[in-house]
Write an enzyme that holds these catalytic residues in place. Structure first.
Site, PDB file in Angstrom:
ATOM      1  N   SER A  32       0.808  -1.222   0.000  1.00 46.31           N
ATOM      2  CA  SER A  32       0.000   0.000   0.000  1.00 46.31           C
ATOM      3  C   SER A  32       0.837   1.267   0.000  1.00 46.31           C
ATOM      4  CB  SER A  32      -0.944   0.018   1.207  1.00 46.31           C
ATOM      5  OG  SER A  32      -0.212   0.006   2.408  1.00 46.31           O
ATOM      6  N   LYS A  51      -5.456   4.302   9.574  1.00 45.47           N
ATOM      7  CA  LYS A  51      -4.580   5.255   8.897  1.00 45.47           C
ATOM      8  C   LYS A  51      -5.148   6.674   8.982  1.00 45.47           C
ATOM      9  CE  LYS A  51      -2.820   1.783   5.657  1.00 45.47           C
ATOM     10  NZ  LYS A  51      -2.730   1.345   4.256  1.00 45.47           N
TER      11      LYS A  51
END
Length: 851
Positions: free
Chosen positions: A707, A750
């Site tokens: 990612s 996140k």
């Protein structure tokens, strides 16, 4: 009792039999006997020279003697007590002739018992005692044996002694095979007499007389006389047994043996009446438990076997334990569910803040149970970082349902028998943890918490995760069979709740059987509310404080949250609040203060310097430096990805504990940048004439995952194009060689990390747009989300450069159509939000950061 035995009845300080072994003479290596020795009193046995004897020592005085003597010398005196029952002998209670022994080995056992292996060296006599407390020490005189002249008559007497001893061995049952060879290998007459004297079944006083006899000829004669007497008795016993065997039939023999068993059991207090009484009691308990018919038949077979097994037999206790386990299991005992949905909601709200998704799922379960009482129990898996309340939530669920609660820790479990139990093939076997917990709680429908299911291991003892497949399958666990029980038990009414910090280590078949419910980390506001409503109140109670004595300001709690903790949950937060409460309790107990209002200054005073300095967003916009977002099992974090170039030959250097998947993301991003060099305004010769170095700080922590793709691409694109990256923008997403942005996992964690760091805008994959609705409102107010489909959209948002030739469709070398450009601009300016976890990427270690 045997006429001849290699096992004496007693040993030093112990009544357990110990083996005596004969050793060869070796005058060269024999230790020197000092003039004074520490004395070890010996009970119930006489030790002869030339033997090696294991002795069990337990008296405090004897233990102290060994501790103080052995570091100086290994030689001690061994003297027999005149009265075996004397526990604290005096000097006059010991025979004055004994042996000097060399301690070969010392082993410390449980309950302050020491086992020593002693080699008997030589006869010695006590001249005088020089110490009586805390243990005996005495001056000793070595004694020498008197050997007769060797002639034919003497040789014949010795050979006759050997033959008599060999015949006695033949008539004595249960004598080791090596005894005859050991007897024939002894050539010294004195040692032969000592060996036989030590192993004959004689009284202690008779053996002491043989020990005190220094004339070898007299000693041999005395031993010969004892052996001849015992040999005659052994022959008579053998003849009687043969006569009896010839006069009774097999039926009479069985009847005789039964009578003997009854007599022995009666002598031991274990008569047949006691066995029948125990069997009747077990059968009564089984009838009350009401197990299924097939289970009752199996137990009845075992109970019938008890009649023919002596109670002293190990198998007897195994069968009794098995029957007791069957009788104690809740075959038909069910606790009544509390189906008041409003009351259940109150209990859940009382014990836990937020967690609306979990509470909603439990209320749904109660509603289904209310409409369909025969429904099967669900298999839930709470997934989230440590400290968010997964384990304690299980107890709250049990309280809200009115059920019993049991917890099984699976962390580090490697033995399949912990789940399925041990087979009843050996003493000490037991059922698995599931059956044990059901037996303990006493109901068939408890809430069982399978804690840390992601920490299961596997080795040569089996795979516990595979054993759980049947347990956690609602279609199969109604016939769960424990190896110990060997009969099916219904687990379908049990509510199983598993917990895990990370889902990847859980095998796919096991994961498929559970309904995974994510419990993400808490925001700053949520931690504040949890601390105010739960933690502070609990810590005040645990530390003996009243609410009027210690009042907390919200700013003080925020001080701890921001400066003294760094976690997704609230476990460390509770520890720090508890530390402050303890310090205040000490002040109040001393009378220094009567009431304290906890402020940020008081928190700093008691907790000391700030423990954590949170990573914040970049202060300036620089080429090659990008803010990325990481997801770990312990919450989300931000990472600054740095790229620099210098004169070279196109070499790529990667540092910062980057895993293989992240390395591949760097190479894919570099290839994508080189393929779009013309569109990005990059001179293609720069790639051949310069080396690049990509570094991810926090180099001690392993990092992996795909990612970080768009962050790597943005860093390299800005580096080669010399275009600064906006410091208030963070990004996450996987990149392909076509420039497409693929979805990632851990979006909420996140996002929380970005909000804590002061990030204003976050670039996310377009396919993660569906996850935005679940992100907390306070995060949505702080962060503007930009869903993107390709890297051109990423650069248009992240780079500070002219945005004219941007292709939103991701095709290099084409200008953006005005309509599409306007549409893209509108989509960028739209503020979006949400959270989900479409997939999670593996990381190398428990503390690693997954990008």
């Amino acid at each position: 009792m045997n006429s001849f035995s290699l096992l004496p009845e007693d040993s030093a300080d112990s009544s357990s039999p110990q083996i005596i072994a004969v050793t060869k003479k070796d005058s060269e290596n024999r230790p020197v006997i000092p003039e004074s020795l520490s004395v070890l009193p010996v009970r119930g046995m006489v030790i002869f020279p030339g033997t090696v004897v294991p002795l069990s020592v337990r008296r405090p005085s004897s233990l102290k003697m060994l501790d103080e003597t052995l570091p100086k010398t290994k030689v001690i005196g061994l003297f027999t007590q005149k009265k075996e029952e004397e526990t604290a002998p005096k000097p006059e209670d010991l025979y004055h002739v004994g042996v000097a022994g060399n301690v070969l080995k010392l082993i410390r056992q449980a309950d302050d018992v020491v086992l020593i292996l002693v080699q008997a060296l030589q006869r010695i006599r006590i001249k005088s005692f020089i110490q009586a407390e805390p243990y005996f020490r005495a001056e000793v005189q070595p004694l020498q044996s008197i050997h007769p002249p060797e002639d034919k008559q003497w040789t014949a007497r010795v050979n006759n002694l050997k033959e008599s001893a060999a015949k006695l061995l033949d008539l004595t049952p249960d004598v080791p095979e090596q005894a005859r060879a050991l007897l024939l290998n002894i050539s010294d007459p004195g040692q032969l007499a000592d060996f036989l004297a030590g192993n004959l079944n004689l009284d202690v006083s008779q053996k002491q007389e043989l020990l005190e006899e220094l004339d070898v000829a007299k000693r041999v004669s005395a031993v010969q006389q004892r052996i001849s007497s015992q040999l005659e008795i052994a022959r008579l016993q053998q003849k009687l047994q043969q006569d009896v065997a010839s006069t009774i039939s097999d039926a009479q023999k069985r009847a005789y043996l039964r009578e003997q068993i009854k007599a022995i059991q009666k002598e031991l207090g274990e008569d047949e009446q006691g066995t029948e009484q125990q069997i009747d009691e077990l059968r009564k308990r089984l009838t009350e438990a009401k197990p299924p018919e097939n289970v009752m038949q199996q137990v009845e077979k075992e109970l019938k076997r008890l009649r023919y097994i002596p109670p002293a037999s190990p198998e007897y206790s195994v069968i009794v334990s098995y029957a007791e386990t069957i009788a104690d299991l809740p075959w038909n005992k069910l606790s009544e569910d509390n189906l008041d949905l409003n009351q259940a909601q109150k209990v859940l709200d009382r014990d836990h803040y937020d967690l609306e998704k979990v509470k909603r799922r439990l209320i749904e379960y109660l509603a289904v149970r209310k409409l369909n009482p025969e429904g099967r129990g669900p298999i839930l898996c709470f997934l989230g970082p440590p400290g968010v309340g997964k384990t304690s939530l299980g107890q709250s669920i049990a309280d809200s349902l009115g059920r019993k609660f049991a917890r099984i820790s699976l962390g580090g479990m490697r033995d399949e028998a912990e789940i399925r139990g041990h087979r009843r093939t050996y003493i000490g076997s037991m059922p698995g943890r599931l059956i044990q917990e059901l037996r303990r709680v006493g109901t068939r429908n408890p809430v069982i918490m399978l804690d840390e299911i992601d920490k299961l291991g596997t080795d040569f003892r089996g795979d516990p995760a595979s054993a759980l497949l049947e347990v956690l399958d609602p279609r199969q666990n109604h016939t769960f069979t424990d190896h110990y029980l060997d009969v099916p038990f219904d687990l379908s009414q049990v509510i199983f709740i598993a917990t895990a910090n990370y889902i990847d280590p859980v095998p796919a078949p096991l994961r498929d059987r559970m309904e995974v419910i994510d419990i993400p980390g808490y925001t700053e506001h949520q931690k504040l509310e949890i601390a105010r409503n739960y933690i502070v109140r609990r810590q005040l109670h645990e530390n003996g404080l009243k609410g009027s004595q210690c009042k907390w300001q919200p700013t003080a709690i925020l001080k701890i949250i921001n400066d003294y903790t760094h976690e997704a949950g609230v476990r460390d937060l509770e520890r720090q609040i508890g530390a402050v409460c303890r310090a205040i309790a000490a002040q109040i107990a001393k009378g220094e203060k009567e009431q304290v209002v906890v402020t940020p200054e008081i928190v700093s005073e008691h907790l000391g310097p700030v423990r954590f300095i949170r990573e914040t967003r970049l202060k300036t916009n620089k080429p090659g430096v990008v803010t990325g977002l990481a997801y770990t099992p312990f919450g989300g974090e931000i990472l600054h990805i740095e790229a620099t170039k210098y004169e070279g030959k196109g070499v790529v250097n990667l540092t910062g504990q980057i895993g293989n998947v992240m390395k591949e993301s760097v190479y894919a991003a570099l290839s994508l940048v080189r393929s779009r060099a013309k569109d990005l305004g990059i001179n293609s010769e720069d790639f051949q004439n310069s080396d690049i170095h990509v570094h991810v700080p926090a180099g001690a922590i392993p990092k992996d995952g795909p990612s970080a793709g768009i962050a790597m691409f943005t860093a390299l694109a800005s580096l080669y194009s010399n275009s600064p990256v906006r410091s208030d923008v963070a990004m996450t997403g996987e990149v392909t060689l076509r420039g497409l942005v693929l979805p990632i996992g851990g979006l909420k964690e996140k996002s929380l990390a970005a909000a804590r760091a002061g990030i204003k805008e976050v670039i996310i994959p377009k396919l993660n747009e569906k996850d935005l609705p679940d992100i907390p409102d306070e995060v949505k107010r702080k962060i503007k989300f930009h869903p993107v489909e390709n890297v051109d959209e990423v650069l248009a948002i992240a780079l500070q450069r002219k945005r004219s030739n941007v292709d939103v469709n991701g095709e290099p070398g084409q200008k953006t159509h005005p309509a599409k450009k306007n549409e893209h601009k509108q989509s960028r300016e739209k503020s979006l939000s949400g959270y989900s976890s479409p997939r999670r990427f593996a990381h190398k270690a428990a503390g690693s950061k997954s990008r």
